[in-house]
Design a protein around this motif. Structure first.
Motif, mmCIF file in Angstrom:
data_model
loop_
_atom_site.group_PDB
_atom_site.id
_atom_site.type_symbol
_atom_site.label_atom_id
_atom_site.label_comp_id
_atom_site.label_asym_id
_atom_site.label_seq_id
_atom_site.Cartn_x
_atom_site.Cartn_y
_atom_site.Cartn_z
ATOM 1 N N MET A 169 0.798 -1.223 0.014
ATOM 2 C CA MET A 169 0.083 -0.028 -0.049
ATOM 3 C C MET A 169 0.860 1.328 -0.106
ATOM 4 S SD MET A 169 -2.818 1.394 2.638
ATOM 5 C CE MET A 169 -4.143 0.166 1.998
ATOM 6 N N ALA A 170 1.979 1.273 0.883
ATOM 7 C CA ALA A 170 2.924 2.282 0.845
ATOM 8 C C ALA A 170 3.246 2.912 -0.501
ATOM 9 C CB ALA A 170 3.817 2.081 1.830
ATOM 10 N N THR A 171 3.777 1.847 -1.288
ATOM 11 C CA THR A 171 4.302 2.144 -2.546
ATOM 12 C C THR A 171 3.241 2.595 -3.336
ATOM 13 O OG1 THR A 171 5.877 0.067 -2.278
ATOM 14 C CG2 THR A 171 5.373 0.969 -4.525
ATOM 15 N N PHE A 172 1.958 2.226 -3.444
ATOM 16 C CA PHE A 172 0.933 2.601 -4.385
ATOM 17 C C PHE A 172 0.669 4.219 -3.923
ATOM 18 C CE2 PHE A 172 -3.674 3.510 -4.466
ATOM 19 C CZ PHE A 172 -3.686 3.449 -5.969
ATOM 20 N N LEU A 173 0.456 4.332 -2.605
ATOM 21 C CA LEU A 173 0.346 5.773 -2.394
ATOM 22 C C LEU A 173 1.307 6.838 -2.479
ATOM 23 C CD1 LEU A 173 -1.504 5.129 1.244
ATOM 24 C CD2 LEU A 173 -2.595 5.598 -0.788
ATOM 25 N N TYR A 174 2.777 6.017 -2.398
ATOM 26 C CA TYR A 174 3.870 6.805 -2.780
ATOM 27 C C TYR A 174 3.759 7.652 -4.105
ATOM 28 C CZ TYR A 174 8.792 7.611 -4.542
ATOM 29 O OH TYR A 174 9.937 7.953 -4.860
ATOM 30 N N LYS A 175 3.477 6.583 -4.934
ATOM 31 C CA LYS A 175 3.382 6.960 -6.301
ATOM 32 C C LYS A 175 1.965 7.587 -6.615
ATOM 33 C CE LYS A 175 5.319 2.549 -8.018
ATOM 34 N NZ LYS A 175 4.997 1.268 -8.882
ATOM 35 N N LEU A 176 0.936 7.549 -5.719
ATOM 36 C CA LEU A 176 -0.011 8.539 -6.093
ATOM 37 C C LEU A 176 0.087 9.936 -5.303
ATOM 38 C CD1 LEU A 176 -3.334 9.117 -6.337
ATOM 39 C CD2 LEU A 176 -3.425 8.354 -4.140
ATOM 40 N N GLY A 177 0.891 10.172 -4.440
ATOM 41 C CA GLY A 177 1.290 11.338 -3.918
ATOM 42 C C GLY A 177 2.203 12.267 -5.065
ATOM 43 N N ARG A 178 3.307 11.355 -5.353
ATOM 44 C CA ARG A 178 4.129 12.129 -6.487
ATOM 45 C C ARG A 178 3.323 12.522 -7.697
ATOM 46 N NH1 ARG A 178 10.043 9.881 -6.886
ATOM 47 N NH2 ARG A 178 9.898 11.347 -8.700
ATOM 48 N N SER A 179 2.398 11.759 -8.129
ATOM 49 C CA SER A 179 1.613 11.934 -9.293
ATOM 50 C C SER A 179 0.861 13.102 -9.032
ATOM 51 C CB SER A 179 0.779 10.778 -9.859
ATOM 52 O OG SER A 179 0.006 11.079 -10.501
ATOM 53 N N ALA A 180 0.188 13.236 -7.936
ATOM 54 C CA ALA A 180 -0.770 14.464 -7.479
ATOM 55 C C ALA A 180 0.037 15.693 -7.375
ATOM 56 C CB ALA A 180 -1.421 14.261 -6.094
ATOM 57 N N PHE A 181 1.438 15.437 -6.924
ATOM 58 C CA PHE A 181 2.399 16.756 -6.893
ATOM 59 C C PHE A 181 2.726 17.424 -8.072
ATOM 60 C CE2 PHE A 181 6.356 18.681 -6.512
ATOM 61 C CZ PHE A 181 6.367 19.459 -5.372
ATOM 62 N N ARG A 182 2.945 16.138 -9.165
ATOM 63 C CA ARG A 182 3.257 16.719 -10.709
ATOM 64 C C ARG A 182 2.299 17.445 -11.300
ATOM 65 N NH1 ARG A 182 6.408 11.801 -10.553
ATOM 66 N NH2 ARG A 182 4.582 10.670 -11.578
ATOM 67 N N ARG A 183 1.055 16.647 -11.355
ATOM 68 C CA ARG A 183 -0.270 17.168 -11.927
ATOM 69 C C ARG A 183 -1.023 17.834 -10.752
ATOM 70 N NH1 ARG A 183 1.296 11.919 -13.442
ATOM 71 N NH2 ARG A 183 1.666 11.455 -15.444
ATOM 72 N N ARG A 184 -0.569 18.644 -10.048
ATOM 73 C CA ARG A 184 -1.284 19.481 -9.237
ATOM 74 C C ARG A 184 -2.448 20.417 -9.724
ATOM 75 N NH1 ARG A 184 4.132 20.513 -8.788
ATOM 76 N NH2 ARG A 184 4.872 22.551 -9.644
ATOM 77 N N ARG A 185 -2.215 20.861 -10.777
ATOM 78 C CA ARG A 185 -3.444 21.696 -11.440
ATOM 79 C C ARG A 185 -4.503 20.951 -11.968
ATOM 80 N NH1 ARG A 185 1.812 23.801 -13.014
ATOM 81 N NH2 ARG A 185 1.874 26.109 -12.679
ATOM 82 N N LEU A 186 -4.212 19.815 -12.423
ATOM 83 C CA LEU A 186 -5.291 18.893 -12.784
ATOM 84 C C LEU A 186 -6.077 18.534 -11.416
ATOM 85 C CD1 LEU A 186 -7.064 17.215 -14.742
ATOM 86 C CD2 LEU A 186 -5.272 15.422 -14.651
ATOM 87 N N VAL A 187 -5.369 18.072 -10.560
ATOM 88 C CA VAL A 187 -5.869 17.436 -9.213
ATOM 89 C C VAL A 187 -6.783 18.508 -8.623
ATOM 90 C CG1 VAL A 187 -5.463 16.669 -6.951
ATOM 91 C CG2 VAL A 187 -4.202 15.642 -8.859
ATOM 92 N N ALA A 188 -6.239 19.827 -8.686
ATOM 93 C CA ALA A 188 -6.856 20.971 -7.726
ATOM 94 C C ALA A 188 -8.100 21.292 -8.519
ATOM 95 C CB ALA A 188 -5.946 22.206 -7.788
ATOM 96 N N LEU A 189 -8.150 21.169 -9.628
ATOM 97 C CA LEU A 189 -9.266 21.527 -10.865
ATOM 98 C C LEU A 189 -10.222 20.318 -10.825
ATOM 99 C CD1 LEU A 189 -10.361 23.398 -13.049
ATOM 100 C CD2 LEU A 189 -9.413 21.954 -14.443
ATOM 101 N N LEU A 190 -9.959 19.142 -10.407
ATOM 102 C CA LEU A 190 -10.863 18.170 -10.208
ATOM 103 C C LEU A 190 -11.747 18.203 -9.068
ATOM 104 C CD1 LEU A 190 -9.074 14.943 -11.617
ATOM 105 C CD2 LEU A 190 -10.936 16.214 -12.678
ATOM 106 N N TRP A 191 -11.074 18.700 -7.974
ATOM 107 C CA TRP A 191 -11.556 18.820 -6.604
ATOM 108 C C TRP A 191 -12.559 20.095 -6.730
ATOM 109 C CZ3 TRP A 191 -12.787 15.267 -3.429
ATOM 110 C CH2 TRP A 191 -11.853 14.182 -3.225
#
Length: 760
Positions: free
Chosen positions: A1-23
């Motif tokens: 789980m930690a590895t999956f969440l690690y990748k999810l966190g990095r992905s959200a950090f890199r694509r922050r504009r898209l993530v913020a827009l979605l929320w």
């Protein structure tokens, strides 16, 4: 789980504009849905399986014109000194009021004249007009309530003392001020904790977004799913609490990773992978506690539980995605100026620090020797104190909470009536006038429904009169078909008294199966009994499932057992404090308790559901850091110190925030809200600062390595969810640009390899 969440966190950090827009889009969509949805009505309150509910159902069949579940009001008149309500002038004033009430709203079913209904006291000083409505109290319109108030005020202006009682004036308590105070205090605590306005603002912003989406979605679906206007209350309270907590955990871990010299993206990934894992499992325990409310089998509570659980899920998703994205926008501002300089120095000295650690290891030095060069924080000092004196700390904590819990043995449950309202409320003054003029039982009449003919009804009256505790029994009122009758019984004592409860049980025992006792008082008694009966099954379900979940998280038997027992101790102690203040009256003046009485019947289950979720938040966040250090090679005592060094300040901040939020409700004029605020505040105080901060480290210190014992066969059965982040090194080597994260590891549990991992 930690590895999956690690990748999810990095992905959200890199694509922050898209993530913020979605929320933001989700928030807007939920807001539009709530704004355009039909206005929610209050779904009817029912308690399946109780005698009072069966009686109401029978009344609807045999007396459809009676509006059995409709709201009621009593307009109480008190004549001036030297006058009587039988005086012609006063009679004329009452007649004017009766006429005004009848024409005041189309929601009124009937208005009873006191002079034809014998509703005048023996001394003639007091009289009351009974008003029955077609709908329940929560479905009354503001116009109907305003008409009732205006009629009372008009009568008051004619020289009579006029007060209004009953549930017609009942509204949902206004909690907006308490929430605002809580958010303000939360902001202050966060600023002090982080030393940065940006870091302090992130948990508040994301919590508000999560609550906004959750409550707006509930509002949008209220009409379709018959959720009712009260469903969002618990969702708002819990959503705000866990939303701040979860974001606080992620941001805190992110700052710690930056302090160790990692890049921002790598720090966001590791914070999400480690603290995010704790957030996921803490969220699951809260969801279990809230969904478990379905065990009580009261539709209103079930809906509230599921709605609040949905808001918690949203809070978890926001913490795992929106927080990393916002951290990307925040840049260096997420840490204070002093911390920025320190982090820059740490990044330059990373290689040298690692060489020093390797040299210490080659000399056989274990644990946190390098930390001794740093000034230990308060969490470290406290943990070392507990480790030196674990038995003393354990005894003081357990005996102290045990002493506070003693009043809980005298717990009496019920639902508050108008007698516990402040004397400034018209409902309380009407209650007192009726008690003085007719006796306290007039405030809670019992309605006995006979499923039979006139002979059965007359026999029932005789049976009722054979028991003790009644002040008056009216003749039977048959329905049009003559196959059912209603009998009103006035108890001698006030509605919430033990004597009135005994009277209800005695009537039921003295009459047959065709006779049912109901009314607001009987309904409250049955509700309390149902809540009492559901408490143990609810505890078994919630604590049992959480125990299994924590066993997966910590891969231990004793740690989850200790967590569950500590939680039970804190809740029972909090109930003891509630009994002492609200039932016995200790320090009642300090908390504004004007009338003691039984404890609200929902209180134990409500406290278990809410506090259990928060307690497991603190448990998971503190102990996962200890577990993380332990599997990476630290000795048990060193692991405890590591957990407190990194987690104590954050858990303290989270607990202070929750205590402040709940304490804000103690100032409410509503006894129910005051009791909930006090109970939750002291429960969090006991659990966070006595159980988690004192008893937990003391028990772990006494157990040593045995705390992390797990039978081999059970270890093979339980899934390995990698909450400690053992697999992060491999993920970092594949895609990270941080030097320290690049050391390989196969994700196993070899101690030598574990010690080569970053000690956190």
């Amino acid at each position: 789980m930690a590895t999956f969440l690690y990748k999810l966190g990095r992905s959200a950090f890199r694509r922050r504009r898209l993530v913020a827009l979605l929320w933001v889009a989700l928030l807007a969509l939920a807001g539009v849905g709530a704004a355009t949805a039909p206005t929610a009505t209050s779904s009817s309150f029912s308690i399946p399986g109780t005698e009072a509910q069966r009686a109401f159902d029978l009344l609807e069949q045999r007396f459809p014109e009676a509006s059995a579940d409709g709201a009621t009001a009593r307009v109480v008149f008190k004549a001036p000194a030297g006058q009587s309500m039988q005086d012609p002038a006063n009679k004329a004033k009452v007649a004017t009021t009766v006429a005004a009430l009848k024409s005041g709203s189309d929601q009124i079913a009937r208005v009873t004249d006191p002079y034809t209904a014998q509703a005048v006291s023996r001394d003639g000083s007091t009289a009351y007009v009974s008003v029955a409505y077609k709908v329940n109290a929560m479905e009354l319109t503001d116009a109907t309530r305003d008409a009732l108030k205006e009629t009372g005020e008009a009568a008051q202006g004619q020289g009579l003392t006029v007060e209004i009682g009953g549930d017609a004036l009942q509204t949902m308590p206004e909690t907006g001020a308490g929430e605002v105070v809580g958010v303000v205090i939360a902001g202050i605590v966060l600023v002090i904790t982080f030393g940065s306005l940006v870091a302090a603002g992130l948990p508040l912003l994301t919590a508000i977004i999560g609550v906004g989406i959750g409550v707006s979605t509930i509002t949008a679906l209220a009409s379709v799913l018959d959720l009712g206007s009260t469903t969002s209350t618990l969702a708002m309270m819990i959503g705000l609490a866990v939303g701040i907590d979860y974001a606080l955990f992620i941001v805190s871990r992110y700052r710690a990773e930056l302090a160790e010299g990692r890049t921002k993206e790598e720090a966001a990934g590791r914070a999400t992978g480690t603290a995010g894992s704790a957030v996921v499992f803490a969220g699951l325990t809260v969801v279990i506690a809230l969904v478990g409310l379905a065990v009580v089998n009261i539709p209103m509570l079930t809906k509230m539980g599921f709605a609040a659980a949905g808001t918690v899920v949203i809070a978890v998703l926001i913490a795992l995605t929106l927080i990393p994205a916002l951290l990307g926008f925040a840049g260096d501002k997420v840490v204070g100026r002093k911390d920025r300089k320190r982090n820059a120095a740490a990044a330059q000295d990373t290689a040298a620090a690692q060489d020093t650690a390797d040299l210490a290891k080659s000399k056989g030095d274990k644990g946190d020797k390098d930390d001794k060069s740093e000034k230990p924080n308060a969490g470290t000092r406290w943990a070392r104190f507990v480790i030196r004196r674990p038995l003393m700390v354990l005894l003081v904590g357990v005996l102290g909470l045990g002493a506070i819990a003693l009043p809980a043995a005298s717990l009496e449950m019920g639902l508050p009536d108008d007698g516990v309202k402040p004397v400034s409320a018209t409902e309380r003054r009407a209650y007192d006038l009726l008690s003085d003029g007719f006796g306290p039982g007039f405030n809670g009449p019992l309605l006995v429904v006979v499923d039979g003919d006139k002979a059965a009804a007359d026999k029932t009256v005789s049976s009722i009169k054979s028991v003790e505790g009644w002040a008056a029994v009216t003749p039977p009122t048959p329905n049009k078909a003559g196959d059912a009758a209603m009998i009103t019984v006035i108890p001698k004592d006030r509605p919430s008294s033990v004597e009135t409860e005994r009277l209800v049980h005695d009537i039921r025992d003295a009459t047959g199966d065709d006779v049912l006792v109901t009314g607001a008082t009987a309904m409250n008694i049955d509700f309390s009994q149902k809540m009492n009966d559901a408490l143990l099954p609810y505890l078994a379900l919630v604590v049992g499932l959480a125990f299994l979940l924590l066993m997966v998280v910590f891969r231990s038997v004793l740690v989850p057992l200790k967590a569950a027992l500590g939680f039970l101790l804190s809740v029972v102690a909090a109930l003891g404090a509630v009994v002492a203040v609200f039932q016995w009256g200790w320090l009642g003046g300090l908390f504004g308790v004007e009338q003691t009485g039984p404890i609200m019947s929902m209180m134990p289950i409500f406290m278990v559901g809410v506090v259990f979720g928060l307690a497991m938040d603190y448990e998971v966040f503190l102990v996962t850091r200890m577990r993380e250090a332990y599997v990476h090679g630290a000795r048990p005592g060193e692991a405890i110190v590591t957990g407190f060094r990194h987690g104590a300040r954050v858990v303290t901040a989270a607990a202070v925030i929750m205590i402040a939020v709940f304490s804000g409700f103690i100032g409410s004029s509503e006894q129910m809200v005051k009791m909930i605020g006090f109970g939750l505040a002291v429960a969090v105080l006991f659990d966070a600062f006595v159980v988690r901060m004192a008893i937990v480290p003391a028990v772990l210190a006494l157990l040593g390595h045995k705390a992390w014992w797990l039978p081999k066969w059970l270890g093979r059965v339980l899934p390995n969810v990698d909450v400690e982040g053992e697999g992060l090194a491999a993920a970092a080597q594949d895609g990270s640009d941080a030097g320290r994260g690049g050391r390989g590891n196969d994700g196993g549990t070899d101690p030598d390899k574990d010690r080569e991992l970053v000690s956190v």
